[in-house]
Motif scaffolding. Structure first.
Motif, PDB file in Angstrom:
ATOM      1  N   HIS A   1     -29.463 -20.375   7.919  1.00  0.00           N
ATOM      2  CA  HIS A   1     -28.485 -20.958   7.267  1.00  0.00           C
ATOM      3  C   HIS A   1     -27.336 -19.867   7.224  1.00  0.00           C
ATOM      4  CE1 HIS A   1     -30.132 -24.771   6.000  1.00  0.00           C
ATOM      5  NE2 HIS A   1     -31.373 -24.091   5.908  1.00  0.00           N
ATOM      6  N   SER A   2     -27.262 -18.797   8.019  1.00  0.00           N
ATOM      7  CA  SER A   2     -26.283 -17.836   8.098  1.00  0.00           C
ATOM      8  C   SER A   2     -25.111 -18.337   8.748  1.00  0.00           C
ATOM      9  CB  SER A   2     -26.809 -16.582   8.441  1.00  0.00           C
ATOM     10  OG  SER A   2     -27.086 -16.798   9.975  1.00  0.00           O
ATOM     11  N   GLN A   3     -24.012 -17.972   8.697  1.00  0.00           N
ATOM     12  CA  GLN A   3     -22.890 -18.599   9.246  1.00  0.00           C
ATOM     13  C   GLN A   3     -22.773 -18.338  10.888  1.00  0.00           C
ATOM     14  OE1 GLN A   3     -19.289 -16.520   7.758  1.00  0.00           O
ATOM     15  NE2 GLN A   3     -18.070 -17.760   9.041  1.00  0.00           N
ATOM     16  N   ASP A   4     -23.405 -17.266  11.305  1.00  0.00           N
ATOM     17  CA  ASP A   4     -23.372 -17.174  12.800  1.00  0.00           C
ATOM     18  C   ASP A   4     -24.310 -18.199  13.304  1.00  0.00           C
ATOM     19  OD1 ASP A   4     -21.678 -14.988  12.815  1.00  0.00           O
ATOM     20  OD2 ASP A   4     -23.329 -13.505  12.743  1.00  0.00           O
ATOM     21  N   VAL A   5     -25.629 -18.524  12.772  1.00  0.00           N
ATOM     22  CA  VAL A   5     -26.471 -19.443  13.259  1.00  0.00           C
ATOM     23  C   VAL A   5     -25.910 -20.827  13.080  1.00  0.00           C
ATOM     24  CG1 VAL A   5     -28.751 -20.603  12.893  1.00  0.00           C
ATOM     25  CG2 VAL A   5     -28.566 -17.977  12.376  1.00  0.00           C
ATOM     26  N   VAL A   6     -25.198 -21.128  12.133  1.00  0.00           N
ATOM     27  CA  VAL A   6     -24.517 -22.643  11.921  1.00  0.00           C
ATOM     28  C   VAL A   6     -23.410 -22.831  12.889  1.00  0.00           C
ATOM     29  CG1 VAL A   6     -23.643 -24.213  10.324  1.00  0.00           C
ATOM     30  CG2 VAL A   6     -25.922 -22.792   9.578  1.00  0.00           C
ATOM     31  N   VAL A   7     -22.597 -21.812  12.749  1.00  0.00           N
ATOM     32  CA  VAL A   7     -21.425 -21.936  13.722  1.00  0.00           C
ATOM     33  C   VAL A   7     -21.761 -22.021  15.200  1.00  0.00           C
ATOM     34  CG1 VAL A   7     -19.303 -20.661  14.755  1.00  0.00           C
ATOM     35  CG2 VAL A   7     -19.796 -20.645  12.101  1.00  0.00           C
ATOM     36  N   ASP A   8     -22.694 -21.349  15.712  1.00  0.00           N
ATOM     37  CA  ASP A   8     -23.288 -21.462  17.119  1.00  0.00           C
ATOM     38  C   ASP A   8     -23.651 -23.035  17.239  1.00  0.00           C
ATOM     39  OD1 ASP A   8     -22.656 -18.820  17.839  1.00  0.00           O
ATOM     40  OD2 ASP A   8     -24.761 -18.357  17.529  1.00  0.00           O
ATOM     41  N   GLN A   9     -24.364 -23.635  16.291  1.00  0.00           N
ATOM     42  CA  GLN A   9     -24.670 -24.872  16.497  1.00  0.00           C
ATOM     43  C   GLN A   9     -23.476 -26.065  16.611  1.00  0.00           C
ATOM     44  OE1 GLN A   9     -28.358 -26.400  13.896  1.00  0.00           O
ATOM     45  NE2 GLN A   9     -28.186 -24.271  13.076  1.00  0.00           N
ATOM     46  N   TYR A  10     -22.458 -25.681  15.491  1.00  0.00           N
ATOM     47  CA  TYR A  10     -21.352 -26.328  15.725  1.00  0.00           C
ATOM     48  C   TYR A  10     -20.595 -26.328  17.073  1.00  0.00           C
ATOM     49  CZ  TYR A  10     -21.228 -28.320  11.175  1.00  0.00           C
ATOM     50  OH  TYR A  10     -21.645 -29.194   9.744  1.00  0.00           O
ATOM     51  N   GLU A  11     -20.670 -25.102  17.721  1.00  0.00           N
ATOM     52  CA  GLU A  11     -19.867 -24.893  18.866  1.00  0.00           C
ATOM     53  C   GLU A  11     -20.672 -25.764  20.127  1.00  0.00           C
ATOM     54  OE1 GLU A  11     -18.054 -21.270  21.572  1.00  0.00           O
ATOM     55  OE2 GLU A  11     -19.630 -20.799  20.074  1.00  0.00           O
ATOM     56  N   ARG A  12     -21.953 -25.567  19.986  1.00  0.00           N
ATOM     57  CA  ARG A  12     -22.793 -26.311  21.147  1.00  0.00           C
ATOM     58  C   ARG A  12     -22.377 -27.920  21.102  1.00  0.00           C
ATOM     59  NH1 ARG A  12     -26.615 -22.400  19.776  1.00  0.00           N
ATOM     60  NH2 ARG A  12     -27.890 -23.953  18.372  1.00  0.00           N
TER      61      ARG A  12
END
Length: 302
Positions: A280-291
């Motif tokens: 649930h860290s920012q990098d992990v979640v932002v990557d999911q949104y980008e994909r």
């Protein structure tokens, strides 16, 4: 891309999508009108039916829907949304901001003379859905533990009830909403964090306070419904204890359990911190949104 609520933003998105000939993604942060019905804020059958029709319209017209949990996905599937149109992407927690603060360096522990005390903390909105009467009733059952402290932090419609119940209790600490920059130290003041909800509420939301408690490296005791996303999260991460909502006896027993086994409490706290950083860290979640967004764009062009 529009987070909800309110539901009407989905209609605005649909209009903008048609006007500009671009896809739109509807992001569910809460389930409306279901949440309003469960809270008792909406009871008029015609009004409920109207919002349900609007809800289905938005779901049908959105090119893609992103939801914050598997429970929300199930709600969409039951509403007739095709599975390929849904992405489950959790909300992120700022794990670089909220980090565990050592007790010896904690200003709240120093200020309130909490050295050697076991602190149970509720921090957040004191509203109807939290059912804080349960916390207050559970607290009455723990007066045989002299070094136990209850810290209640926040504001809301239930604040007067909390103030009245704890007015003459020397073991209770009642604070208003604190500055955001103090949040890491505040959450780390606790030995265990509380996340209570009333019956039925965990099915329409995933309390963000759970993630804050986890990020601070503290175990959580959550009063949430069996089978809810919150229960699944806590059991998967092995970061706390789940009790029946609105059950002060069960809540008191869970507090007593962690109070009596400090090593296990610390272990669960470490587990929560590790899990939230990994998932649930920012990098992990932002990557999911980008994909997800790139996939929606690619499908639209195709």
């Amino acid at each position: 891309f529009t987070p909800s609520p309110p539901l009407t933003l989905g209609v605005v998105d649909y209009a903008m999508s048609r006007l500009k000939h671009i896809p739109f993604v509807y992001n569910l942060q809460d389930l409306f009108p279901e949440a309003a019905v469960r809270l008792g804020m909406m009871s008029n059958p015609r009004l409920i039916q109207g919002f349900e029709l609007l809800e289905r319209f938005v779901y049908r017209k959105a090119h893609h829907l992103s939801v914050i949990s598997e429970g929300f996905k199930t709600h969409l599937l039951n509403s007739g949304v095709p599975e390929e149109k849904i992405s489950v992407i959790p909300n992120y927690t700022d794990t670089t901001f909220i980090e565990p603060v050592a007790k010896k360096d904690n200003p709240y522990r120093k200020r309130h003379k909490l050295d050697g005390r076991f602190v149970v903390q509720f921090s957040g909105r004191m509203g109807y859905s939290q059912g804080l009467e349960t916390v207050l009733e559970a607290w009455k059952q723990l007066d045989d533990l002299p070094d136990l402290r209850l810290m209640m932090v926040g504001d809301g419609q239930s604040r007067p009830i909390v103030e009245q119940a704890l007015a003459n209790d020397p073991r209770a600490i009642l604070l208003p909403v604190q500055d955001r920059e103090d949040l890491p130290a505040l959450l780390s003041t606790a030995d265990v964090g509380l996340a209570p909800l009333r019956h039925g509420m965990a099915g329409t939301s995933l309390p963000c306070k759970i993630f804050g408690i986890m990020a601070s490296g503290r175990p959580v005791i959550a009063g949430v419904d069996a089978g809810s996303d919150a229960e699944t999260l806590i059991e998967t991460a092995d970061c706390g204890i789940v009790v029946e909502p609105e059950d002060p006896v069960a809540l008191a027993a869970a507090i007593r359990r962690l109070y009596g086994d400090r090593r296990d409490a610390a272990r669960r706290g470490r587990n929560g911190r590790k899990y939230v950083v990994n998932h649930h860290s920012q990098d992990v979640v932002v990557d999911q949104y980008e994909r997800m967004l790139q996939s929606v764009i690619s499908n639209s062009v195709a």
